[in-house]
Design a protein around this motif. Structure first.
Motif, PDB file in Angstrom:
ATOM      1  N   GLN A   1       0.841  -1.184   0.000  1.00  0.00           N
ATOM      2  CA  GLN A   1       0.000   0.000   0.000  1.00  0.00           C
ATOM      3  C   GLN A   1       0.885   1.246   0.000  1.00  0.00           C
ATOM      4  N   VAL A   2       0.610   2.147  -0.906  1.00  0.00           N
ATOM      5  CA  VAL A   2       1.405   3.359  -1.019  1.00  0.00           C
ATOM      6  C   VAL A   2       0.932   4.393  -0.011  1.00  0.00           C
ATOM      7  N   GLN A   3       1.870   5.004   0.669  1.00  0.00           N
ATOM      8  CA  GLN A   3       1.556   6.093   1.584  1.00  0.00           C
ATOM      9  C   GLN A   3       2.557   7.216   1.386  1.00  0.00           C
ATOM     10  N   LEU A   4       2.063   8.449   1.439  1.00  0.00           N
ATOM     11  CA  LEU A   4       2.898   9.634   1.453  1.00  0.00           C
ATOM     12  C   LEU A   4       2.586  10.361   2.753  1.00  0.00           C
ATOM     13  N   VAL A   5       3.593  10.538   3.581  1.00  0.00           N
ATOM     14  CA  VAL A   5       3.380  11.145   4.891  1.00  0.00           C
ATOM     15  C   VAL A   5       4.181  12.433   4.969  1.00  0.00           C
ATOM     16  N   GLU A   6       3.452  13.547   5.083  1.00  0.00           N
ATOM     17  CA  GLU A   6       4.091  14.856   5.166  1.00  0.00           C
ATOM     18  C   GLU A   6       4.321  15.246   6.626  1.00  0.00           C
ATOM     19  N   SER A   7       5.300  16.081   6.828  1.00  0.00           N
ATOM     20  CA  SER A   7       5.559  16.653   8.146  1.00  0.00           C
ATOM     21  C   SER A   7       6.282  17.973   7.952  1.00  0.00           C
ATOM     22  N   GLY A   8       6.328  18.763   9.029  1.00  0.00           N
ATOM     23  CA  GLY A   8       7.105  19.997   8.997  1.00  0.00           C
ATOM     24  C   GLY A   8       6.297  21.268   8.893  1.00  0.00           C
ATOM     25  N   GLY A   9       4.989  21.172   8.728  1.00  0.00           N
ATOM     26  CA  GLY A   9       4.194  22.380   8.672  1.00  0.00           C
ATOM     27  C   GLY A   9       4.121  23.063  10.019  1.00  0.00           C
ATOM     28  N   GLY A  10       3.568  24.268  10.035  1.00  0.00           N
ATOM     29  CA  GLY A  10       3.438  24.982  11.290  1.00  0.00           C
ATOM     30  C   GLY A  10       3.130  26.440  11.070  1.00  0.00           C
ATOM     31  N   LEU A  11       3.302  27.205  12.142  1.00  0.00           N
ATOM     32  CA  LEU A  11       3.027  28.635  12.130  1.00  0.00           C
ATOM     33  C   LEU A  11       4.342  29.398  12.234  1.00  0.00           C
ATOM     34  N   VAL A  12       4.548  30.333  11.295  1.00  0.00           N
ATOM     35  CA  VAL A  12       5.730  31.176  11.325  1.00  0.00           C
ATOM     36  C   VAL A  12       5.324  32.606  11.027  1.00  0.00           C
ATOM     37  N   THR A  13       6.186  33.548  11.351  1.00  0.00           N
ATOM     38  CA  THR A  13       5.942  34.935  11.007  1.00  0.00           C
ATOM     39  C   THR A  13       6.558  35.254   9.643  1.00  0.00           C
ATOM     40  N   THR A  14       6.136  36.350   9.080  1.00  0.00           N
ATOM     41  CA  THR A  14       6.640  36.774   7.770  1.00  0.00           C
ATOM     42  C   THR A  14       8.169  36.834   7.770  1.00  0.00           C
ATOM     43  N   GLY A  15       8.745  36.270   6.720  1.00  0.00           N
ATOM     44  CA  GLY A  15      10.198  36.225   6.609  1.00  0.00           C
ATOM     45  C   GLY A  15      10.824  34.974   7.185  1.00  0.00           C
ATOM     46  N   GLY A  16      10.023  34.168   7.860  1.00  0.00           N
ATOM     47  CA  GLY A  16      10.531  32.957   8.481  1.00  0.00           C
ATOM     48  C   GLY A  16      10.709  31.811   7.489  1.00  0.00           C
ATOM     49  N   SER A  17      11.146  30.679   8.032  1.00  0.00           N
ATOM     50  CA  SER A  17      11.435  29.508   7.209  1.00  0.00           C
ATOM     51  C   SER A  17      10.794  28.260   7.806  1.00  0.00           C
ATOM     52  N   LEU A  18      10.498  27.324   6.930  1.00  0.00           N
ATOM     53  CA  LEU A  18      10.029  26.004   7.327  1.00  0.00           C
ATOM     54  C   LEU A  18      10.591  24.995   6.334  1.00  0.00           C
ATOM     55  N   ARG A  19      10.729  23.757   6.778  1.00  0.00           N
ATOM     56  CA  ARG A  19      11.119  22.689   5.875  1.00  0.00           C
ATOM     57  C   ARG A  19      10.088  21.577   5.962  1.00  0.00           C
ATOM     58  N   LEU A  20       9.475  21.297   4.846  1.00  0.00           N
ATOM     59  CA  LEU A  20       8.507  20.209   4.761  1.00  0.00           C
ATOM     60  C   LEU A  20       9.207  18.923   4.304  1.00  0.00           C
ATOM     61  N   SER A  21       8.737  17.822   4.830  1.00  0.00           N
ATOM     62  CA  SER A  21       9.250  16.519   4.430  1.00  0.00           C
ATOM     63  C   SER A  21       8.097  15.644   3.970  1.00  0.00           C
ATOM     64  N   CYS A  22       8.370  14.772   3.027  1.00  0.00           N
ATOM     65  CA  CYS A  22       7.365  13.818   2.560  1.00  0.00           C
ATOM     66  C   CYS A  22       8.060  12.478   2.370  1.00  0.00           C
ATOM     67  N   ALA A  23       7.678  11.519   3.193  1.00  0.00           N
ATOM     68  CA  ALA A  23       8.258  10.188   3.124  1.00  0.00           C
ATOM     69  C   ALA A  23       7.293   9.249   2.413  1.00  0.00           C
ATOM     70  N   ALA A  24       7.776   8.601   1.371  1.00  0.00           N
ATOM     71  CA  ALA A  24       6.950   7.662   0.617  1.00  0.00           C
ATOM     72  C   ALA A  24       7.249   6.236   1.060  1.00  0.00           C
TER      73      ALA A  24
ATOM     74  N   GLN B   1      -0.493  21.782   7.212  1.00  0.00           N
ATOM     75  CA  GLN B   1      -0.855  23.200   7.225  1.00  0.00           C
ATOM     76  C   GLN B   1       0.381  24.067   7.426  1.00  0.00           C
ATOM     77  N   VAL B   2       0.488  25.081   6.593  1.00  0.00           N
ATOM     78  CA  VAL B   2       1.513  26.119   6.753  1.00  0.00           C
ATOM     79  C   VAL B   2       0.781  27.452   6.903  1.00  0.00           C
ATOM     80  N   THR B   3       1.053  28.135   7.998  1.00  0.00           N
ATOM     81  CA  THR B   3       0.423  29.419   8.257  1.00  0.00           C
ATOM     82  C   THR B   3       1.507  30.458   8.491  1.00  0.00           C
ATOM     83  N   VAL B   4       1.436  31.536   7.727  1.00  0.00           N
ATOM     84  CA  VAL B   4       2.412  32.614   7.855  1.00  0.00           C
ATOM     85  C   VAL B   4       1.676  33.854   8.346  1.00  0.00           C
ATOM     86  N   SER B   5       2.034  34.337   9.513  1.00  0.00           N
ATOM     87  CA  SER B   5       1.371  35.502  10.081  1.00  0.00           C
ATOM     88  C   SER B   5       2.136  36.768   9.715  1.00  0.00           C
ATOM     89  N   SER B   6       1.382  37.840   9.559  1.00  0.00           N
ATOM     90  CA  SER B   6       2.011  39.119   9.183  1.00  0.00           C
ATOM     91  C   SER B   6       2.438  39.894  10.413  1.00  0.00           C
TER      92      SER B   6
END
Length: 124
Positions: free
Chosen positions: A1-24, A119-124
């Protein structure tokens, strides 16, 4: 069974950084990528990476993220990453991982497999 599992989302302020991962799991893919969907909008292409035999690979980006986002992959881990820098409120969306044996490009609408989204949320 194929699965794609994402991680790394979150809340950051403008100008910030995030790294998303997806493991298959379940099989390997020659093309993986990211799409996003903001409230009230259609799902849109963000970035994709495809590879052929050997180490040759191709990376694609939406114009809106060029120069800010970087896609990469670790074939040994069957995982793709999306490094997102200089985030802005308009980047707020649910980000979906996608995978296919065919090359995923900006015009791709229906990849063979989707992840559940993060979910990725970027606040101003």
């Amino acid at each position: 069974q194929v699965q794609l599992v994402e991680s790394g989302g979150g809340l950051v302020t403008t100008g910030g950084s995030l790294r998303l991962s997806c493991a298959a799991s379940g099989r390997t893919f020659s093309s993986m990528g990211w799409f996003r969907q903001a409230p009230g909008k259609e799902r849109e292409f963000v970035s994709a990476i495809s590879w052929s035999s050997g180490s040759a690979y191709y990376a694609y980006y939406a114009d809106s993220v060029k120069g800010r986002f970087t896609i990469s992959r670790d074939n040994a881990k069957n995982t793709v990453y999306l490094q997102m820098n200089s985030l802005a409120p308009e980047d707020t969306a649910v980000y979906y991982c996608a995978a296919d044996s065919r090359r995923i490009v900006a015009g791709t609408k229906t990849p063979a497999y989707w992840g559940q989204g993060t979910q990725v949320t970027v606040s101003s």
